[in-house]
Design a protein around this motif. Structure first.
Motif, PDB file in Angstrom:
ATOM      1  N   UNK A  58     -31.794 -33.422  62.990  1.00 11.58           N
ATOM      2  CA  UNK A  58     -32.797 -33.393  62.374  1.00 11.58           C
ATOM      3  C   UNK A  58     -33.907 -34.322  62.620  1.00 11.58           C
ATOM      4  N   UNK A  59     -33.927 -35.036  63.810  1.00  8.06           N
ATOM      5  CA  UNK A  59     -34.777 -36.134  64.216  1.00  8.06           C
ATOM      6  C   UNK A  59     -35.728 -35.560  65.056  1.00  8.06           C
ATOM      7  N   UNK A  60     -36.038 -34.216  65.199  1.00 11.57           N
ATOM      8  CA  UNK A  60     -36.936 -33.659  65.981  1.00 11.57           C
ATOM      9  C   UNK A  60     -36.424 -33.232  67.191  1.00 11.57           C
ATOM     10  N   UNK A  61     -37.157 -32.584  68.190  1.00 11.03           N
ATOM     11  CA  UNK A  61     -36.744 -32.109  69.425  1.00 11.03           C
ATOM     12  C   UNK A  61     -36.518 -32.990  70.479  1.00 11.03           C
ATOM     13  N   UNK A  62     -35.137 -33.065  70.660  1.00  9.22           N
ATOM     14  CA  UNK A  62     -34.397 -34.213  71.498  1.00  9.22           C
ATOM     15  C   UNK A  62     -33.401 -33.657  72.613  1.00  9.22           C
ATOM     16  N   UNK A  63     -33.375 -34.291  73.525  1.00  9.25           N
ATOM     17  CA  UNK A  63     -32.120 -34.127  74.394  1.00  9.25           C
ATOM     18  C   UNK A  63     -31.068 -34.810  74.298  1.00  9.25           C
ATOM     19  N   UNK A  64     -29.933 -34.630  74.188  1.00 13.06           N
ATOM     20  CA  UNK A  64     -28.407 -35.280  74.272  1.00 13.06           C
ATOM     21  C   UNK A  64     -27.638 -35.391  75.394  1.00 13.06           C
ATOM     22  N   UNK A  65     -27.170 -36.564  75.827  1.00 18.76           N
ATOM     23  CA  UNK A  65     -26.149 -36.782  76.821  1.00 18.76           C
ATOM     24  C   UNK A  65     -24.995 -37.522  76.218  1.00 18.76           C
ATOM     25  N   UNK A  66     -23.930 -37.185  76.883  1.00 22.16           N
ATOM     26  CA  UNK A  66     -22.659 -38.188  76.457  1.00 22.16           C
ATOM     27  C   UNK A  66     -21.965 -37.842  77.505  1.00 22.16           C
ATOM     28  N   UNK A  67     -21.488 -39.066  78.215  1.00 21.13           N
ATOM     29  CA  UNK A  67     -20.209 -39.256  79.272  1.00 21.13           C
ATOM     30  C   UNK A  67     -19.102 -39.662  78.817  1.00 21.13           C
ATOM     31  N   UNK A  68     -17.822 -39.190  79.239  1.00 27.37           N
ATOM     32  CA  UNK A  68     -16.510 -39.438  78.669  1.00 27.37           C
ATOM     33  C   UNK A  68     -15.827 -39.783  80.123  1.00 27.37           C
ATOM     34  N   UNK A  69     -16.033 -40.999  80.471  1.00 29.82           N
ATOM     35  CA  UNK A  69     -14.971 -41.434  81.689  1.00 29.82           C
ATOM     36  C   UNK A  69     -13.786 -41.654  81.243  1.00 29.82           C
ATOM     37  N   UNK A  70     -12.825 -41.453  82.281  1.00 29.55           N
ATOM     38  CA  UNK A  70     -11.442 -41.598  82.214  1.00 29.55           C
ATOM     39  C   UNK A  70     -11.266 -43.253  81.871  1.00 29.55           C
ATOM     40  N   UNK A  71     -10.311 -43.425  80.442  1.00 23.92           N
ATOM     41  CA  UNK A  71     -10.229 -44.580  80.149  1.00 23.92           C
ATOM     42  C   UNK A  71      -9.081 -45.264  80.995  1.00 23.92           C
ATOM     43  N   UNK A  72      -8.953 -46.691  81.064  1.00 23.88           N
ATOM     44  CA  UNK A  72      -7.922 -47.585  81.631  1.00 23.88           C
ATOM     45  C   UNK A  72      -6.747 -47.196  80.812  1.00 23.88           C
ATOM     46  N   UNK A  73      -6.595 -46.922  79.314  1.00 25.65           N
ATOM     47  CA  UNK A  73      -5.436 -46.831  78.635  1.00 25.65           C
ATOM     48  C   UNK A  73      -5.799 -45.527  77.949  1.00 25.65           C
ATOM     49  N   UNK A  74      -5.408 -44.353  78.324  1.00 23.18           N
ATOM     50  CA  UNK A  74      -5.436 -43.013  77.785  1.00 23.18           C
ATOM     51  C   UNK A  74      -5.131 -42.886  76.269  1.00 23.18           C
ATOM     52  N   UNK A  75      -4.239 -43.575  75.727  1.00 24.48           N
ATOM     53  CA  UNK A  75      -3.855 -43.613  74.409  1.00 24.48           C
ATOM     54  C   UNK A  75      -4.276 -44.517  73.470  1.00 24.48           C
ATOM     55  N   UNK A  76      -5.390 -45.368  74.073  1.00 20.91           N
ATOM     56  CA  UNK A  76      -5.910 -46.314  73.242  1.00 20.91           C
ATOM     57  C   UNK A  76      -7.267 -45.704  72.387  1.00 20.91           C
ATOM     58  N   UNK A  77      -7.642 -46.277  71.397  1.00 22.62           N
ATOM     59  CA  UNK A  77      -8.981 -45.727  70.777  1.00 22.62           C
ATOM     60  C   UNK A  77     -10.009 -45.740  71.874  1.00 22.62           C
ATOM     61  N   UNK A  78     -10.855 -44.699  71.771  1.00 24.62           N
ATOM     62  CA  UNK A  78     -11.779 -44.421  72.634  1.00 24.62           C
ATOM     63  C   UNK A  78     -13.132 -44.501  72.056  1.00 24.62           C
TER      64      UNK A  78
END
Length: 93
Positions: A58-78
């Motif tokens: 609802x903040x106007x016309x925007x582009x969105x980007x998100x990158x989810x790289x592999x973590x060092x510890x997969x079970x840890x909070x991300x």
């Protein structure tokens, strides 16, 4: 615009929040960064699409980007950051 956008984006994200919670939202003249935490990387991979299902925010016309790289510890909070850019503030308040 930035203060209004932070509040509006926070409400938008809370509406679609599943396994994640919002850590911080920071908006500037025509962009925002929202940092979220999921229980782990797998939950982030499974749930990130909810962020893009929102009606272009609802903040106007925007582009969105998100990158989810592999973590060092997969079970840890991300933690990952959603970048919302090229907003047209005149479309908002």
């Amino acid at each position: 615009w930035a203060r209004w956008a932070e509040s509006t984006l926070g409400s938008d994200l809370e509406r679609v929040a599943g396994d994640f919670y919002v850590n911080e939202i920071e908006c500037r003249t025509d962009s925002c960064a929202a940092t979220m935490t999921w229980p782990n990387h797998e939950a982030a991979i499974a749930g990130w699409h909810a962020l893009f299902s929102m009606r272009r925010y609802d903040v106007g016309s925007c582009q969105q980007t998100m990158v989810l790289p592999d973590p060092a510890e997969p079970a840890a909070p991300y933690e990952a950051t959603l970048l919302i850019t090229r907003c047209h503030p005149d479309d908002g308040e």
